[in-house]
Design a protein around this motif. Structure first.
Motif, PDB file in Angstrom:
ATOM      1  N   ASN A 219       0.853  -1.191   0.000  1.00 43.66           N
ATOM      2  CA  ASN A 219       0.000   0.000   0.000  1.00 43.66           C
ATOM      3  C   ASN A 219       0.889   1.242   0.000  1.00 43.66           C
ATOM      4  O   ASN A 219       1.120   1.835   1.053  1.00 43.66           O
TER       5      ASN A 219
ATOM      6  N   GLU B 168      -0.005   4.892   1.751  1.00 43.58           N
ATOM      7  CA  GLU B 168      -1.405   4.858   2.202  1.00 43.58           C
ATOM      8  C   GLU B 168      -2.365   5.333   1.108  1.00 43.58           C
ATOM      9  O   GLU B 168      -3.393   5.960   1.381  1.00 43.58           O
TER      10      GLU B 168
ATOM     11  N   LYS C  33      -4.916   4.727  -2.332  1.00 42.83           N
ATOM     12  CA  LYS C  33      -6.081   3.865  -2.512  1.00 42.83           C
ATOM     13  C   LYS C  33      -5.719   2.540  -3.161  1.00 42.83           C
ATOM     14  O   LYS C  33      -6.571   1.653  -3.275  1.00 42.83           O
ATOM     15  N   GLU C  34      -4.482   2.407  -3.603  1.00 46.25           N
ATOM     16  CA  GLU C  34      -4.048   1.157  -4.210  1.00 46.25           C
ATOM     17  C   GLU C  34      -3.653   0.184  -3.111  1.00 46.25           C
ATOM     18  O   GLU C  34      -2.687   0.402  -2.390  1.00 46.25           O
ATOM     19  N   CYS C  35      -4.388  -0.883  -2.975  1.00 37.48           N
ATOM     20  CA  CYS C  35      -4.093  -1.924  -1.987  1.00 37.48           C
ATOM     21  C   CYS C  35      -3.900  -3.236  -2.735  1.00 37.48           C
ATOM     22  O   CYS C  35      -4.786  -3.681  -3.470  1.00 37.48           O
TER      23      CYS C  35
ATOM     24  N   THR D 168      -7.572  -8.692   0.858  1.00 42.35           N
ATOM     25  CA  THR D 168      -8.670  -8.205   1.696  1.00 42.35           C
ATOM     26  C   THR D 168      -8.638  -6.683   1.797  1.00 42.35           C
ATOM     27  O   THR D 168      -9.336  -5.975   1.087  1.00 42.35           O
ATOM     28  N   SER D 169      -7.829  -6.153   2.696  1.00 43.46           N
ATOM     29  CA  SER D 169      -7.711  -4.705   2.889  1.00 43.46           C
ATOM     30  C   SER D 169      -6.321  -4.385   3.387  1.00 43.46           C
ATOM     31  O   SER D 169      -5.566  -5.280   3.784  1.00 43.46           O
ATOM     32  N   CYS D 170      -5.989  -3.094   3.367  1.00 41.96           N
ATOM     33  CA  CYS D 170      -4.672  -2.639   3.822  1.00 41.96           C
ATOM     34  C   CYS D 170      -4.849  -1.770   5.060  1.00 41.96           C
ATOM     35  O   CYS D 170      -5.147  -0.578   4.945  1.00 41.96           O
ATOM     36  N   PRO D 171      -4.687  -2.342   6.249  1.00 45.21           N
ATOM     37  CA  PRO D 171      -4.848  -1.533   7.458  1.00 45.21           C
ATOM     38  C   PRO D 171      -3.753  -0.488   7.584  1.00 45.21           C
ATOM     39  O   PRO D 171      -2.603  -0.725   7.210  1.00 45.21           O
TER      40      PRO D 171
ATOM     41  N   THR E  43       0.708  -0.423   7.222  1.00 41.50           N
ATOM     42  CA  THR E  43       1.469   0.447   6.322  1.00 41.50           C
ATOM     43  C   THR E  43       2.435   1.330   7.092  1.00 41.50           C
ATOM     44  O   THR E  43       3.607   1.465   6.722  1.00 41.50           O
TER      45      THR E  43
END
Length: 230
Positions: A104, A107, A109-111, A115-118, A122
């Motif tokens: 990421n 930080e 918007k590209e992850c 699932t997700s990038c907490p 990062t």
């Protein structure tokens, strides 16, 4: 003339057109760019930036890992522990920064996780690199003093135990700071403490390198003059 007084705010159509947005905890701590507009401006340079730097840090990590494996394979009774520790720190430095760019970057918007990038992940990946750098230079300086067999500082300050305590404290401080700030930006004063400690440590380390190098160069110069006089 505008119908205003010193105690009244002048009317502005611009301020009425722009909606007020209450700053969130994340924005209050570290403002981020508007990524949609930024990527339109940067275009392919953005992909070149994060992919290029991520690849360079990955190469550093691979080289450090290769060096660590070679040091571990050496058939000596006493392993070069300081050299192995420096290679391990460089591997952690390169791999954490490479992961920061490939998971990421900044930080954005590209992850690139499924699932997700907490945010806590990062920021921890980014912040852990600073103690890796200072710790590596600390160990290089210590190895330099051990090879020269000079006692330029008090024995406690020139010992592996003292250097290990400083390195451990720095890593702990960085990890606590990144975790706390990621959970709540109200504790952003922790970041100031952490960065101040890093700057002081870097200044002390730089001064130590200059002082030690000057002493050793003077001693080498004196010995060379003694040999030429004989």
């Amino acid at each position: 003339m505008s119908n205003t007084t010193p105690f009244s705010e002048p009317e502005s159509s611009i301020s009425q057109d722009i909606p007020y947005e209450e700053p969130t905890a994340k924005v209050a701590f570290e403002p981020l760019p508007k990524w949609d507009q930024a990527k339109e401006t940067w275009q392919w340079v953005w992909d070149l930036h994060w992919a290029g730097f991520g690849s360079l840090f990955a190469l550093i990590a691979l080289y450090a890992l290769w060096s660590l494996i070679n040091l571990a394979k050496r058939k000596h009774r006493r392993k070069p522990l300081l050299a192995m520790a420096i290679s391990s720190l460089l591997f952690l430095f390169g791999s954490s920064r490479a992961a920061f760019f490939f998971i990421n970057p900044y930080e954005s918007k590209e992850c690139f996780l499924p699932t997700s990038c907490p945010v806590i992940l990062t920021r921890t990946l980014f912040g852990i690199a600073l103690p890796c750098i200072t710790a590596s230079f600390f160990l290089v300086h210590l190895a330099f003093l051990q090879l020269s067999k000079l006692t330029l500082y008090p024995e406690k300050l020139q010992s592996v135990k003292f250097v290990s305590c400083v390195i451990t404290f720095h890593f702990t401080l960085v990890l606590i700071t990144e975790i706390v700030i990621s959970l709540s930006a109200d504790w952003r004063s922790f970041s100031i403490v952490c960065e101040t400690f890093f700057m002081l440590l870097s200044l002390i380390l730089s001064a130590s390198f200059i002082y030690s190098g000057r002493i050793i160069l003077n001693s080498v110069h004196e010995r060379s003059e003694e040999h030429t006089s004989e």
